[in-house]
Design an enzyme around this catalytic site. Structure first.
Site, PDB file in Angstrom:
ATOM      1  N   PRO A  86     -53.388  80.300 115.486  1.00  0.00           N
ATOM      2  CA  PRO A  86     -52.311  80.079 116.465  1.00  0.00           C
ATOM      3  C   PRO A  86     -52.225  78.585 116.764  1.00  0.00           C
ATOM      4  O   PRO A  86     -53.245  77.937 116.981  1.00  0.00           O
ATOM      5  CB  PRO A  86     -52.797  80.847 117.702  1.00  0.00           C
ATOM      6  CG  PRO A  86     -54.283  80.927 117.565  1.00  0.00           C
ATOM      7  CD  PRO A  86     -54.573  80.922 116.091  1.00  0.00           C
TER       8      PRO A  86
ATOM      9  N   ALA B  93     -49.844  75.962 119.135  1.00  0.00           N
ATOM     10  CA  ALA B  93     -48.744  75.755 120.077  1.00  0.00           C
ATOM     11  C   ALA B  93     -47.766  74.719 119.517  1.00  0.00           C
ATOM     12  O   ALA B  93     -48.183  73.706 118.946  1.00  0.00           O
ATOM     13  CB  ALA B  93     -49.311  75.268 121.413  1.00  0.00           C
TER      14      ALA B  93
ATOM     15  N   CYS C  51     -58.411  77.199 124.650  1.00  0.00           N
ATOM     16  CA  CYS C  51     -57.569  76.021 124.850  1.00  0.00           C
ATOM     17  C   CYS C  51     -58.285  75.005 125.750  1.00  0.00           C
ATOM     18  O   CYS C  51     -58.665  75.328 126.879  1.00  0.00           O
ATOM     19  CB  CYS C  51     -56.222  76.399 125.451  1.00  0.00           C
ATOM     20  SG  CYS C  51     -55.161  74.949 125.538  1.00  0.00           S
TER      21      CYS C  51
ATOM     22  N   LYS D  60     -59.682  84.859 121.030  1.00  0.00           N
ATOM     23  CA  LYS D  60     -59.998  83.647 120.272  1.00  0.00           C
ATOM     24  C   LYS D  60     -60.728  82.701 121.208  1.00  0.00           C
ATOM     25  O   LYS D  60     -60.255  82.401 122.300  1.00  0.00           O
ATOM     26  CB  LYS D  60     -58.727  83.001 119.734  1.00  0.00           C
ATOM     27  CG  LYS D  60     -59.023  81.690 119.030  1.00  0.00           C
ATOM     28  CD  LYS D  60     -57.935  81.321 118.051  1.00  0.00           C
ATOM     29  CE  LYS D  60     -58.211  79.997 117.390  1.00  0.00           C
ATOM     30  NZ  LYS D  60     -57.960  78.863 118.288  1.00  0.00           N
TER      31      LYS D  60
ATOM     32  N   ASN E 258     -63.543  79.953 112.234  1.00  0.00           N
ATOM     33  CA  ASN E 258     -62.492  78.934 112.342  1.00  0.00           C
ATOM     34  C   ASN E 258     -63.115  77.558 112.608  1.00  0.00           C
ATOM     35  O   ASN E 258     -64.076  77.441 113.350  1.00  0.00           O
ATOM     36  CB  ASN E 258     -61.546  79.324 113.487  1.00  0.00           C
ATOM     37  CG  ASN E 258     -60.543  78.238 113.844  1.00  0.00           C
ATOM     38  OD1 ASN E 258     -60.490  77.794 114.980  1.00  0.00           O
ATOM     39  ND2 ASN E 258     -59.758  77.793 112.886  1.00  0.00           N
TER      40      ASN E 258
ATOM     41  N   ASP F  18     -62.298  73.439 110.710  1.00  0.00           N
ATOM     42  CA  ASP F  18     -62.531  72.467 109.630  1.00  0.00           C
ATOM     43  C   ASP F  18     -62.453  73.046 108.224  1.00  0.00           C
ATOM     44  O   ASP F  18     -63.095  72.520 107.315  1.00  0.00           O
ATOM     45  CB  ASP F  18     -63.880  71.761 109.808  1.00  0.00           C
ATOM     46  CG  ASP F  18     -63.910  70.893 111.046  1.00  0.00           C
ATOM     47  OD1 ASP F  18     -62.833  70.676 111.638  1.00  0.00           O
ATOM     48  OD2 ASP F  18     -65.001  70.443 111.427  1.00  0.00           O
TER      49      ASP F  18
HETATM   50  C1  LIG Z   1     -51.208  71.565 117.163  1.00  0.00           C
HETATM   51  C2  LIG Z   1     -52.256  72.584 117.530  1.00  0.00           C
HETATM   52  C3  LIG Z   1     -51.953  73.588 118.435  1.00  0.00           C
HETATM   53  C4  LIG Z   1     -52.889  74.566 118.776  1.00  0.00           C
HETATM   54  N1  LIG Z   1     -52.535  75.572 119.610  1.00  0.00           N
HETATM   55  C5  LIG Z   1     -53.407  76.617 119.811  1.00  0.00           C
HETATM   56  C6  LIG Z   1     -52.999  77.772 120.524  1.00  0.00           C
HETATM   57  O1  LIG Z   1     -51.839  77.902 120.965  1.00  0.00           O
HETATM   58  N2  LIG Z   1     -53.914  78.753 120.718  1.00  0.00           N
HETATM   59  C7  LIG Z   1     -55.208  78.670 120.219  1.00  0.00           C
HETATM   60  O2  LIG Z   1     -56.006  79.586 120.399  1.00  0.00           O
HETATM   61  N3  LIG Z   1     -55.593  77.594 119.515  1.00  0.00           N
HETATM   62  C8  LIG Z   1     -54.730  76.585 119.287  1.00  0.00           C
HETATM   63  N4  LIG Z   1     -55.115  75.524 118.508  1.00  0.00           N
HETATM   64  C9  LIG Z   1     -56.446  75.542 117.884  1.00  0.00           C
HETATM   65  C10 LIG Z   1     -56.383  76.134 116.472  1.00  0.00           C
HETATM   66  O3  LIG Z   1     -55.962  77.484 116.507  1.00  0.00           O
HETATM   67  C11 LIG Z   1     -57.755  76.039 115.759  1.00  0.00           C
HETATM   68  O4  LIG Z   1     -58.701  76.743 116.517  1.00  0.00           O
HETATM   69  C12 LIG Z   1     -58.231  74.606 115.602  1.00  0.00           C
HETATM   70  O5  LIG Z   1     -57.189  73.767 115.141  1.00  0.00           O
HETATM   71  C13 LIG Z   1     -59.414  74.521 114.636  1.00  0.00           C
HETATM   72  O6  LIG Z   1     -59.068  74.990 113.354  1.00  0.00           O
HETATM   73  P1  LIG Z   1     -58.728  73.972 112.143  1.00  0.00           P
HETATM   74  O7  LIG Z   1     -59.930  73.069 111.975  1.00  0.00           O
HETATM   75  O8  LIG Z   1     -58.494  74.844 110.949  1.00  0.00           O
HETATM   76  O9  LIG Z   1     -57.516  73.190 112.539  1.00  0.00           O
HETATM   77  C14 LIG Z   1     -54.205  74.522 118.197  1.00  0.00           C
HETATM   78  C15 LIG Z   1     -54.510  73.502 117.300  1.00  0.00           C
HETATM   79  C16 LIG Z   1     -53.561  72.548 116.952  1.00  0.00           C
HETATM   80  C17 LIG Z   1     -53.919  71.470 115.966  1.00  0.00           C
END
Ligand SMILES: Cc1cc2nc3c(=O)[nH]c(=O)nc-3n(C[C@H](O)[C@H](O)[C@H](O)COP(=O)(O)O)c2cc1C
Length: 333
Positions: free
Chosen positions: A17, A19, A102, A141, A202, A204
């Site tokens: 997810p 935002a 968050c 989450k 989840n 990186d």
């Molecule tokens: C632009 C952006 C918006 C995000 N919005 C949410 C969100 O709405 N809800 C949530 O649980 N995590 C949110 N996250 C966190 C991601 O879901 C994820 O946990 C985090 O980016 C780590 O994973 P990654 O290393 O694959 O990016 C957001 C991350 C990014 C970069």
């Protein structure tokens, strides 16, 4: 295999997810690139309860996106439960997810998001209340903890399980870390061993090989990919293929990236309107163009586009220039 409640995903790859990113336009595109499950951007429980127009628009789901997980956030039981009931009855989401990760102060100061991670009892109480109120499976989450001194991931995960939660997605960072340092995958393994409900790892995952390594090292039931999928639905496709067959598919060409960016824009226009969509596309376009040679020269021009036609003209000319340069280089070389 990844199964949440009665819902079986066709593979273990999950779009995180995000935002401002994971609306129907992006999710559908990522779905077409093979994601087993797509997650919607977080939605405010109070916005739903107050029937705020913009919030309700965020609940739109195209049937083709399914299975889909819709995430709500909030700090108080009453509104969280009411919002969950609304999502349960009035949307075609398959799963209701609760945000406990968050880190943004605007959210945590309302006792929402990562604030919950300090109190497994509250997690139990809130999740149990939501589970009792809805038919759809409820998932959570979370981040691994608030800060290094408060890593209650195992207690928190057990609280979710006891309360009837059907899966946990775990980001291996604390709230205080925000996005710094490296995600801790050991804690994902520890949580996986501590509960019997599915755990989605989840943090990186930047390459298909990272996804495979996370599954192997943690025993997680699924992998959730966030930032690596920005402007890059191929990351999802390449990961699905790599996990299924061991084959590592190459990166897309500039033309392919640009064509999908136009598809994404068209879907944003259908969802919102041209004026809003073209502006929203600016950040996506920067992500799509990442890695394309010479992208800096059109980045600024993209930021000045106000219509679809301008965008399409600009990026298709850019793709043609890149192709011409490549042909010339091949010819000379
Ligand atoms: C632009 C952006 C918006 C995000 N919005 C949410 C969100 O709405 N809800 C949530 O649980 N995590 C949110 N996250 C966190 C991601 O879901 C994820 O946990 C985090 O980016 C780590 O994973 P990654 O290393 O694959 O990016 C957001 C991350 C990014 C970069």
């Amino acid at each position: 295999m990844l199964k949440i409640g009665d819902i079986e995903m066709k593979n273990q790859v999950v779009l995180a997810p995000m935002a401002g990113v994971c609306n129907s336009a992006f999710r559908l595109t990522v779905k077409e690139f093979g994601a087993g499950l797509v997650c919607a951007e977080m939605v405010s429980d109070k916005g739903i309860v107050l029937q705020n127009d913009r919030t309700l628009e965020m609940l739109y789901i195209d049937e083709r996106e399914k299975p889909l997980s819709l995430q709500i956030f909030g700090g108080e039981k009453d509104t969280l439960v009411q919002a969950a009931e609304y999502v349960d009855k009035h949307t075609n989401a398959d799963i209701i997810d609760i945000n406990m990760g968050c880190p943004v102060p605007k959210i945590t100061k309302c006792d929402a998001g990562a604030k919950w991670l300090l109190d497994p009892n509250k997690i139990y109480e809130m999740v149990a209340a939501v589970v009792a109120a809805v038919k759809k499976p409820v998932t959570v989450k979370m981040r691994m903890g608030w800060d290094d001194e408060h890593v209650f991931a195992i207690e928190n995960a057990r609280a979710v399980e006891r309360a009837g939660g059907q899966a946990i997605a775990l980001h291996g960072r604390t709230r205080v870390q925000l996005y710094e340092g490296q995600a801790d995958w050991d804690i994902i393994r520890d949580v996986k061993q501590a509960v019997t409900i599915p755990v989605i790892g989840n943090g990186d995952i930047q390459t298909p090989q990272d996804a495979k390594r996370m599954l192997e090292e943690t025993g997680a039931d699924g992998v959730m990919i966030g930032r690596a999928a920005l402007g890059n639905p191929w990351m999802i496709y390449r990961t699905v293929k790599y996990l299924e067959t061991g084959e590592l598919i190459g990166e897309p060409t500039a033309r392919e990236k640009i064509d999908v960016s136009i598809l994404h824009l068209d879907r944003l226009i259908a969802l919102k309107n041209e004026h809003i969509a073209v502006r929203e596309m600016r950040k996506h376009a920067a992500w799509y163009m990442k890695g394309i040679r010479g992208n800096a020269r059109i980045r600024n021009q993209i930021n000045e586009c106000t219509t679809r036609n301008q965008y399409v003209r600009l990026v298709t000319n850019f793709a043609a220039e890149i192709e011409a340069e490549d042909q010339y280089a091949n010819h000379v070389g």
